[in-house]
Structure formats: C-alpha cells, structure tokens
Design an enzyme around this catalytic site. Structure first.
Site, PDB file in Angstrom:
ATOM      1  N   ARG A   1       0.928  -0.951   0.126  1.00 55.26           N
ATOM      2  CA  ARG A   1      -0.104   0.153  -0.003  1.00 55.26           C
ATOM      3  C   ARG A   1       0.662   1.197   0.021  1.00 55.26           C
ATOM      4  O   ARG A   1       1.630   1.373   0.909  1.00 55.26           O
ATOM      5  CB  ARG A   1      -0.934  -0.214   1.128  1.00 55.26           C
ATOM      6  CG  ARG A   1      -2.106   0.802   1.296  1.00 55.26           C
ATOM      7  CD  ARG A   1      -2.890   0.799   2.312  1.00 55.26           C
ATOM      8  NE  ARG A   1      -3.884  -0.469   2.396  1.00 55.26           N
ATOM      9  CZ  ARG A   1      -4.632  -0.639   3.189  1.00 55.26           C
ATOM     10  NH1 ARG A   1      -4.592  -0.332   4.486  1.00 55.26           N
ATOM     11  NH2 ARG A   1      -5.244  -1.909   3.211  1.00 55.26           N
TER      12      ARG A   1
ATOM     13  N   ARG B   1      -3.005   6.286   9.781  1.00 56.97           N
ATOM     14  CA  ARG B   1      -2.765   5.841   8.252  1.00 56.97           C
ATOM     15  C   ARG B   1      -3.041   7.317   7.579  1.00 56.97           C
ATOM     16  O   ARG B   1      -3.171   8.325   8.145  1.00 56.97           O
ATOM     17  CB  ARG B   1      -4.107   4.937   8.187  1.00 56.97           C
ATOM     18  CG  ARG B   1      -4.199   3.670   9.054  1.00 56.97           C
ATOM     19  CD  ARG B   1      -3.124   2.614   8.809  1.00 56.97           C
ATOM     20  NE  ARG B   1      -3.296   1.298   9.279  1.00 56.97           N
ATOM     21  CZ  ARG B   1      -4.006   0.491   8.952  1.00 56.97           C
ATOM     22  NH1 ARG B   1      -4.789   0.499   7.666  1.00 56.97           N
ATOM     23  NH2 ARG B   1      -3.908  -0.990   9.671  1.00 56.97           N
TER      24      ARG B   1
ATOM     25  N   LYS C   1      -4.947   0.422  14.659  1.00 57.11           N
ATOM     26  CA  LYS C   1      -5.024   1.638  13.673  1.00 57.11           C
ATOM     27  C   LYS C   1      -5.618   2.766  14.104  1.00 57.11           C
ATOM     28  O   LYS C   1      -6.750   2.687  14.585  1.00 57.11           O
ATOM     29  CB  LYS C   1      -5.480   0.942  12.152  1.00 57.11           C
ATOM     30  CG  LYS C   1      -6.983   0.460  12.183  1.00 57.11           C
ATOM     31  CD  LYS C   1      -7.662  -0.059  11.030  1.00 57.11           C
ATOM     32  CE  LYS C   1      -7.595  -1.334  10.670  1.00 57.11           C
ATOM     33  NZ  LYS C   1      -8.023  -1.989   9.598  1.00 57.11           N
TER      34      LYS C   1
ATOM     35  N   LYS D   1      -7.355   6.395  12.044  1.00 57.45           N
ATOM     36  CA  LYS D   1      -7.571   7.134  10.865  1.00 57.45           C
ATOM     37  C   LYS D   1      -8.049   8.586  10.910  1.00 57.45           C
ATOM     38  O   LYS D   1      -9.078   8.864  11.762  1.00 57.45           O
ATOM     39  CB  LYS D   1      -8.752   6.360  10.081  1.00 57.45           C
ATOM     40  CG  LYS D   1      -8.278   4.920   9.880  1.00 57.45           C
ATOM     41  CD  LYS D   1      -9.211   4.074   9.106  1.00 57.45           C
ATOM     42  CE  LYS D   1      -8.512   2.778   8.803  1.00 57.45           C
ATOM     43  NZ  LYS D   1      -9.398   1.775   7.815  1.00 57.45           N
TER      44      LYS D   1
ATOM     45  N   CYS E   1     -15.138  -3.085  -1.845  1.00 54.28           N
ATOM     46  CA  CYS E   1     -13.761  -3.402  -1.476  1.00 54.28           C
ATOM     47  C   CYS E   1     -13.237  -4.586  -2.238  1.00 54.28           C
ATOM     48  O   CYS E   1     -13.952  -5.094  -3.158  1.00 54.28           O
ATOM     49  CB  CYS E   1     -13.784  -3.737  -0.031  1.00 54.28           C
ATOM     50  SG  CYS E   1     -14.396  -5.557   0.241  1.00 54.28           S
TER      51      CYS E   1
ATOM     52  N   CYS F   1      -7.779 -10.790  -0.652  1.00 56.32           N
ATOM     53  CA  CYS F   1      -7.981 -10.519   0.688  1.00 56.32           C
ATOM     54  C   CYS F   1      -8.374 -11.893   1.567  1.00 56.32           C
ATOM     55  O   CYS F   1      -9.320 -12.489   1.007  1.00 56.32           O
ATOM     56  CB  CYS F   1      -9.265  -9.470   0.957  1.00 56.32           C
ATOM     57  SG  CYS F   1      -9.554  -9.285   2.786  1.00 56.32           S
TER      58      CYS F   1
ATOM     59  N   CYS G   1     -16.870  -8.464   3.679  1.00 51.85           N
ATOM     60  CA  CYS G   1     -16.850  -9.013   5.214  1.00 51.85           C
ATOM     61  C   CYS G   1     -17.338  -7.744   5.891  1.00 51.85           C
ATOM     62  O   CYS G   1     -17.266  -6.740   5.393  1.00 51.85           O
ATOM     63  CB  CYS G   1     -15.679  -9.917   5.581  1.00 51.85           C
ATOM     64  SG  CYS G   1     -14.473  -8.367   6.007  1.00 51.85           S
TER      65      CYS G   1
ATOM     66  N   CYS H   1     -14.342  -1.965   4.704  1.00 53.24           N
ATOM     67  CA  CYS H   1     -13.397  -1.512   3.821  1.00 53.24           C
ATOM     68  C   CYS H   1     -14.035  -0.146   2.952  1.00 53.24           C
ATOM     69  O   CYS H   1     -13.330   0.519   2.487  1.00 53.24           O
ATOM     70  CB  CYS H   1     -12.440  -2.288   3.272  1.00 53.24           C
ATOM     71  SG  CYS H   1     -11.647  -3.203   4.446  1.00 53.24           S
TER      72      CYS H   1
END
Ligand code: SRM
Ligand code: SF4
Length: 574
Positions: free
Chosen positions: A82, A151, A218, A220, A439, A445, A484, A488
């Site tokens: 990424r 992030r 994480k 954001k 996503c 994934c 899922c 995302c």
C-alpha cells in the site's frame, strides 16, 4: 515519556500482537533475515504483523488455494503493497512510477483505495525491497500505510475551491508528517539506511509520540470540505470539517470516535459515527491530532483487538471524559462547534473549472481498479495522459481519479486522449453505479467471506434495468459492497449496502444517510442474488412512486418503514 501501559485501564493480559510489537525493537523484528530466506515465499507470522507497519500484507491467491493444496504446494504467497499519499495527490511522475512498478513487480493493475492510497497486488517476496525502493525514489512511501499507527490522512480533493483545497491539503500533509512513525527500521530494512540504534536503545528518541508498542490499533484521520463529505468524516477516528467563511478557511470542527468495522452477530462490535465536539483554528489541528492519538495510545484496549479501536475507548468512557482529557492535554479549549452542512458523500464527475483558473476532470473508475481489459485500456490511457500532463492526479475517497490542474491550452489534448482510451466521467452508467464502491475482497483479501470488487459490477448490471423501469437511472443513490463486515468500502454509511456472509451470500442493509451522516440498518440476512433483486425491486418501485420532492432513498426507506433509523452505533444491531 511514559510507558504506554502505565495509565491503561484494561487489566487483562495484553494480546499477542502487543508482545510482538514490544519485542520488535521498533518494528525491526527479524524482517531483514526472513525477507532473504530462500526456502519459502512467505514470512513468519510475527514478522508479518510487523510488515503491516511497513505498508505490506502477506497474502495468497485464494483462487489458487485449493489447487495448490491438492498438488501439495505451499500457497501462492504474494504481498500487497500500500502506497500512501496524504490527501491522495500525486504528480504525473509519481503516477508513472506506480504504473511502472505495477507492470514490473505486481499484477499489472493499480488499485485506488477508499482512503486515497494506491495498492499493488501480487508482489513476490524477492521483489518487495526493489519495489519499495522505487516507490521511495519517487518520494512516496509505504511506511504506516497499514499497522497500529495513524494511516493515510484523507482530504477532500474538491476542485471547485482550489484555494481552500490547497490549504486543507497542506494541513493534511502536516498532520500526516507529524504522526509518521520515526523509527529508522524502515530505512534500514528497505532503503539500506545505516543502522543507527541497536536493540539496547530505550526508545526515548525513537518514537516520541507512539512509544515502543505504538497504538492499540489502527487510527484514521480525514478532512472534509463541506458541502462534500466524500471523505466520510463521520467514519474517521478523528475528523476535521473545514469551516469556510467568505471563501476563506477559518478552521475546523473536530469529530471523534467514528469507525466501521464489526463482526457479524457480535453486538459488542459495531460501526459508529463520529461526534462533533468543537472547533479549532488551522494552526491548532496538528496539536489536536497529536493529543487525541496519545489519549488513544494511553487508554485504548490492548488486550482485545476487536475492542481496541478509538470508538470503543470513547463509548466506554463517555464523550465528556474524552473532551476533558483532550483539553487537559492541550492546555487550551476547543471553541464551540460552528455551523456546517453536507450535501453528499459521492464524487462529482466531469470537468469543472477551479478558482485557480485551471480545469479538473473527475473520471469514474469502477471500484478503483486501474487496468487494461479488452477494449478498455484505462491503464494505458492514464499512462499516456501522465506523460503529457503538467498538473496533478488526485485520488478521490470514492476510488475515483481527478486529473487536476489542466490548463485551458491542454484541455483539448486531454479530451483527445480521453476519447482515444475510452476514459469517461461514467455518464453511460446509472447514477447508482457512479455512486458505488466495493472493497477488494477475493481473490487477495484473506478475510473475505464473499466476492465484492469482482461481483458488484455484475450485480449492478441486473439492478440497472430495474432503475430504468422505475425512471430512476439518474437518481443518485449510494450503494456499497464489502466481502466481510470489516467495512473497507464504508458500507455501513451507504443508502443500500451488501456485506458478505458466505460465498454468494450477503446481508442487505438500507437507510444510510446520503451525505454519509447516518448508519444503515440490517434489512435482510444471508441472501443470494435472486433474493437481493426480489427484495430491491418493490422498494425501488415504491420510492419512484411515493418519494417526496428531493427525498433521498436512504431517508425514504426509513419513512416508508422498511428499516428503523439508526442514531448511533449502539442501535446498529438492535
Ligand atoms: Fe480495510 C483489513 C483493504 C479501507 C476496515 N482492509 C483490510 C485488509 C488489509 C485485509 C487484512 O487485514 O488481511 C484488506 C486488504 C485487501 C486486499 O487484498 O487488498 C483491506 N481497506 C482495504 C482497502 C484497500 C479497500 C478498498 O477496496 O479500497 C482500503 C485501503 C485503505 C487505505 O488506502 O489505507 C481499506 N478498511 C478500510 C476502511 C475505510 C476507511 O478507512 O475509510 C475501513 C473502515 C473504517 C475503519 O477502519 O473503521 C477498513 N480493513 C478494515 C478492518 C476492520 C477494522 C476494525 O475496526 O475492526 C480490517 C481488519 C482488521 O484491521 O483487522 C481491514
Ligand atoms: Fe477484505 Fe473485508 Fe476489507 Fe473487503 S471489507 S477488503 S473482504 S477485509
């Protein structure tokens, strides 16, 4: 600086990941050695955890898993990389570098993400270092694109207000820079940087903000410029809403505690919308970000990773506790919230002229996948554009792309290239498709329970005739899909959403706010395509017939009683 755990209220033992981080010597682990191990294309789990901080995930091609298993081969290990660019702005040279490494080391595609980053898929272990070096040579980075750190900072790429965009973008860059990990591990491992500190170092200087175990999870940050909420500011752990008066940036309202991830059937996990807590000036945004991050560092749950996001820290302790803690750490107080208004969270396509007199073209890229496929030569087209473009490229928070700052003289040339390569603003599609996101999900994934990026376009082909019949082809409705419940593509904020449960099966949600300001609600559980279409058709017809002037689909389904309104994450599962 304090040990991160001294204040931690969670007495339960720390999770395994915390131990891996602590003993990693600031994200080094044994990465240097395991990356060179010639025996396997994989790396051990401990190092894989650390790899995330360096911007990469080990994956395997799930399409090939069974076959390789049958042949007694190890899975087709590969790495996702990424590449981060605050606010999603890159130069044509940087675009060309991404294009080159995608062809040389990855699967010949570039994936634009929902957080304005790039992803490369299919990089093998032995090419990782070279790829990361080429990315860094072009002044981009993969550091902190994943992992328990701040992030990619999102920023509205709004070309209508170029001056304000420029300013907000600068602040996004400063926040990003300030919250970047300072460890030299990245330079040592990937860029052949000199080893500066040994493992005896106590870390005082290494990570002044994060400390040796980084964040519990994480984190954001996103900055929105009303009336567009394209960054979905209420989904961010920390959000900033630009307040513009007389065309000038006055400052930002601050939002805290948003997040999307949940697990099916586990009410202890839920998506949440951020709360607006006050106003600060532009010069104060970095301070607010730093102090918020340190509060989460000190109080976030380090024992249960599913409960470690900032939204739970706030919900468990209360917003008043957080505001007091923030004010104490800032040693000054936020001002009262200023009025703001969001109209939408989607992108606005086609040409617009910015306040700098330059032209900007937003093009539609289905689910952010840049590739050549048959007659559709998007990847080649964007390469040819980058070769002659002198402005910038802006990745949007909806997986689309803006070709920014085109001079009036160059506009015609660009239009010729658009025509040659079939690049459009998506006008041939329904407004629903132009407001869609999916996503990545399968095949890369590891967490996907169902298809998403590869399936949504197909489903859309079947929904579009339904819209045509109801006369709703040009009606803007936000639809999102994920493989899922990790969220995302931020599906919990969409007016219509499908969240994968099992191969071919989705939970269907309705009623998100058109401006990304309200969570949706479960409408049907575990349904396949036939039932999806059967369920949607009468609602679409009803909406076409009975909607009020200007009423959005998400509001209508609540008024018409299809689903209850969700006011906060705690109501999501009830
Ligand atoms: Fe995500 C994990 C892809 C945005 C919530 N996400 C993953 C992983 C890395 C799977 C994994 O852990 O093994 C996915 C890689 C798939 C692949 O093969 O490429 C993945 N996430 C993505 C991207 C590429 C989706 C896309 O189609 O564009 C987005 C990359 C963003 C970026 O550039 O940084 C992406 N992920 C998001 C968002 C949206 C956002 O940030 O605005 C969310 C919801 C917001 C939030 O964080 O609350 C999101 N991703 C997650 C979660 C759930 C976190 C949680 O709170 O529980 C996971 C799973 C995890 O972290 O354990 C996850
Ligand atoms: Fe994978 Fe789930 Fe994220 Fe989709 S939502 S990319 S399936 S983790």
């Amino acid at each position: 600086m304090s040990d991160n755990n001294l204040i931690s209220p969670h007495s339960a033992p720390h999770s395994e990941v915390e131990h891996i981080k602590r003993k990693s010597n600031y994200l080094r682990g044994s990465l240097t050695e395991t990356l060179q191990d010639p025996i396997t294309g994989s790396i051990p789990e401990d190092d894989n955890r650390l790899m995330k901080f360096h911007g990469s995930y080990m994956q395997d091609d799930r399409d090939l898993r069974n076959e390789r298993n049958k042949q007694k081969l190890e899975p087709a290990y590969q790495f996702m990389l990424r590449v981060r660019a605050a606010g999603g702005v890159v130069t044509p040279e940087q675009w060309l570098m991404m294009d080159r490494v995608a062809q040389k080391y990855a699967n010949d595609t570039i994936r634009l993400t929902t957080r304005q980053s790039f992803q490369l898929h299919g990089v093998i272990k032995w090419n990782l270092k070279q790829t990361i070096q080429e990315v860094n040579d072009a002044m981009l980075s993969t550091l902190a694109a994943c992992g328990d750190v701040n992030r990619n900072v999102m920023c509205n790429p709004n070309p209508y207000q170029s001056d304000v965009h420029g300013e907000v973008y600068e602040w996004a860059g400063r926040i990003s820079e300030h919250l970047n990990p300072r460890t030299r591990a990245y330079h040592e491992i990937w860029l052949d940087g000199e080893k500066v500190l040994d493992s005896q170092d106590n870390g005082e200087g290494q990570e002044p903000i994060y400390g040796p175990v980084y964040l519990p999870r994480k984190f954001k940050i996103g900055m929105a410029i009303p009336p567009s909420n394209d960054v979905d500011v209420f989904s961010q752990d920390l959000g900033y809403i630009a307040i513009i008066e007389d065309g000038k940036l006055k400052g930002f309202n601050v939002t805290v505690g948003g997040g999307m991830g949940m697990s099916h059937g586990d009410p202890k996990t839920y998506p949440q919308v951020g709360q607006v807590i006050g106003f600060c000036t532009p010069e104060q945004v970095v301070d607010v970000a730093e102090k918020t991050v340190t509060i989460q560092r000190d109080y976030g749950d380090r024992s249960v990773r599913k409960h470690a996001r900032f939204k739970y820290t706030i919900d468990d302790r209360g917003i008043d506790w957080f505001i007091k803690e923030l004010h104490d750490r800032l040693a000054w107080k936020l001002e009262p919230v200023r009025p703001y208004h969001f109209d939408h969270n989607g992108d606005r396509y086609g040409w617009v002229k910015g306040s700098n007199g330059k032209w900007h073209f937003t093009l539609f890229i289905q689910n952010g996948r840049v590739q050549d496929e048959g007659d559709n030569r998007l990847m080649t087209g964007l390469r040819e554009i980058a070769k002659v473009h002198t402005g910038d490229f802006r990745l949007t928070p909806n997986q689309n792309l803006i070709i920014g700052s085109v001079s009036s003289q160059k506009k015609k040339k660009m239009e010729e290239l658009f025509k040659e390569y079939g690049i459009t603003e998506g006008g041939q599609h329904s407004a629903l498709r132009r407001n869609s996101m999916a996503c990545v999900a399968l095949p890369t994934c590891g967490l996907a329970m169902a298809e998403s990026e590869r399936y949504l376009p197909e489903l859309m082909n079947k929904i579009e005739p339904m819209l045509d019949e109801a006369g709703l082809r040009d009606e803007e409705i936000v639809i999102r899909m994920t493989g899922c419940p990790n969220g995302c593509a931020r599906p919990m904020l969409a007016e219509i959403a499908f969240i994968g449960k099992a191969p071919g099966k989705y939970n269907m949600y309705l009623g998100g706010g058109f401006a990304g300001n309200r969570l949706n609600k479960l409408y049907k559980e575990n349904i396949g395509e036939a039932e999806i279409l059967e369920s949607l058709k009468p609602i679409v017809g009803h909406y076409a017939k009975d909607r009020r002037e200007g009423e959005h689909f998400g509001d209508f389904v609540i008024r018409a009683g299809y689903v209850k309104e969700v006011r906060s994450g705690q109501d999501f599962h009830s």
